[in-house]
Design an enzyme around this catalytic site. Structure first.
Site, PDB file in Angstrom:
ATOM      1  N   GLY A  80      -6.315  -1.555  -9.751  1.00 47.12           N
ATOM      2  CA  GLY A  80      -5.337  -2.634  -9.663  1.00 47.12           C
ATOM      3  C   GLY A  80      -4.883  -2.792  -8.224  1.00 47.12           C
ATOM      4  O   GLY A  80      -4.930  -1.830  -7.449  1.00 47.12           O
TER       5      GLY A  80
ATOM      6  N   HIS B  26       4.959  -3.553  -8.597  1.00 50.34           N
ATOM      7  CA  HIS B  26       4.752  -3.880  -7.170  1.00 50.34           C
ATOM      8  C   HIS B  26       5.367  -5.224  -6.801  1.00 50.34           C
ATOM      9  O   HIS B  26       5.969  -5.357  -5.734  1.00 50.34           O
ATOM     10  CB  HIS B  26       3.259  -3.924  -6.828  1.00 50.34           C
ATOM     11  CG  HIS B  26       2.675  -2.588  -6.460  1.00 50.34           C
ATOM     12  ND1 HIS B  26       3.115  -1.860  -5.385  1.00 50.34           N
ATOM     13  CD2 HIS B  26       1.674  -1.859  -7.009  1.00 50.34           C
ATOM     14  CE1 HIS B  26       2.410  -0.732  -5.285  1.00 50.34           C
ATOM     15  NE2 HIS B  26       1.529  -0.703  -6.270  1.00 50.34           N
TER      16      HIS B  26
ATOM     17  N   LEU C  54      -2.827   2.953  -4.302  1.00 50.96           N
ATOM     18  CA  LEU C  54      -3.600   2.817  -3.061  1.00 50.96           C
ATOM     19  C   LEU C  54      -2.703   2.804  -1.823  1.00 50.96           C
ATOM     20  O   LEU C  54      -3.151   3.156  -0.743  1.00 50.96           O
ATOM     21  CB  LEU C  54      -4.439   1.534  -3.098  1.00 50.96           C
ATOM     22  CG  LEU C  54      -5.552   1.492  -4.153  1.00 50.96           C
ATOM     23  CD1 LEU C  54      -6.267   0.151  -4.111  1.00 50.96           C
ATOM     24  CD2 LEU C  54      -6.550   2.632  -3.967  1.00 50.96           C
TER      25      LEU C  54
ATOM     26  N   HIS D 233       2.218  -1.062 -13.773  1.00 51.07           N
ATOM     27  CA  HIS D 233       2.243  -0.516 -12.409  1.00 51.07           C
ATOM     28  C   HIS D 233       2.155  -1.652 -11.378  1.00 51.07           C
ATOM     29  O   HIS D 233       2.924  -1.694 -10.413  1.00 51.07           O
ATOM     30  CB  HIS D 233       1.084   0.480 -12.232  1.00 51.07           C
ATOM     31  CG  HIS D 233       0.951   1.047 -10.843  1.00 51.07           C
ATOM     32  ND1 HIS D 233       1.151   2.387 -10.563  1.00 51.07           N
ATOM     33  CD2 HIS D 233       0.629   0.461  -9.663  1.00 51.07           C
ATOM     34  CE1 HIS D 233       0.968   2.576  -9.252  1.00 51.07           C
ATOM     35  NE2 HIS D 233       0.647   1.439  -8.688  1.00 51.07           N
ATOM     36  N   GLU D 234       1.239  -2.585 -11.601  1.00 49.23           N
ATOM     37  CA  GLU D 234       1.074  -3.698 -10.655  1.00 49.23           C
ATOM     38  C   GLU D 234       2.258  -4.653 -10.717  1.00 49.23           C
ATOM     39  O   GLU D 234       2.703  -5.165  -9.687  1.00 49.23           O
ATOM     40  CB  GLU D 234      -0.240  -4.457 -10.922  1.00 49.23           C
ATOM     41  CG  GLU D 234      -1.507  -3.618 -10.784  1.00 49.23           C
ATOM     42  CD  GLU D 234      -1.567  -2.791  -9.508  1.00 49.23           C
ATOM     43  OE1 GLU D 234      -1.081  -3.259  -8.461  1.00 49.23           O
ATOM     44  OE2 GLU D 234      -2.096  -1.668  -9.556  1.00 49.23           O
TER      45      GLU D 234
HETATM   46 NI    NI Z   1       0.157   0.808  -6.748  1.00 47.60          NI
END
Ligand code: NI
Length: 184
Positions: A44, A143, A98, A139-140
């Protein structure tokens, strides 16, 4: 085009991202985000992670399914998404990001989500996801709300990770993909 992934410490990761104006052409950006995500072996990637504070993220959970996870994987772009509900009992899983290489932590999330969003053709979608698919999306989604998975860990654990996080901001980290570090 592979874009550098913004590292922990960059304020763009803490910002609540802005809606994208309807019918904006995001196809090239989406393609670049997929390319960047694949180059970094991610499942992702959210737009703030490439320095753009806009409500867009991509996932490809088919990669995880090949590693033996159950169920069906999805390759999707989510534009102006809105999680409508999260249900079921909290379950924990070691997440990574990441933008925060080398750190993993248990995050508790609910297993079923209903989400509405636009795809890259600006067609409205409403879908239900569960398990790992839901987790990657949650999770994304975090963000674009300016939230990172380490925001869920205890203050004590965060204190213990302080040095490591500071090293990541400065680029003192061994990583195989291109990154952009906020502290020179
Ligand atoms: Ni992340």
């Amino acid at each position: 085009m592979i874009l550098p992934v913004v590292a922990f410490g960059d304020p763009v990761l803490k910002r609540v991202a802005d809606d994208i104006a309807p019918n904006t052409d995001v196809k090239a950006l989406v393609a670049n985000m997929f390319e960047t995500m694949y180059a970094a072996n991610g499942v992702g990637l959210a737009a703030p992670q490439i320095g753009q504070s806009i409500r867009l993220f991509v996932i490809d959970s088919t990669l995880m399914q090949e590693e033996g996870e159950e169920g069906k994987g999805y390759k999707l772009a989510f534009i102006n998404p809105e999680i409508l509900e999260e249900t079921g009992e909290l379950w924990g899983y070691e997440e990574g990001c990441l933008s925060i290489p080398g750190i993993r932590a248990q995050v508790q999330r609910r297993p079923v989500i209903k989400i509405k969003y636009f795809n890259e053709n600006w067609e409205p979608q409403e879908m239900t996801f569960d398990g790992m698919n839901a987790r990657v999306i949650q999770h994304e989604y975090d963000h674009i709300e300016g939230k990172l998975f380490i925001d869920y860990i205890t203050q004590l654990r965060k204190q213990l990770l302080k040095g490591k996080l500071s090293d990541i901001s400065k680029g003192k980290v061994d990583v195989s993909y291109r990154m952009k570090f906020p502290v020179k």
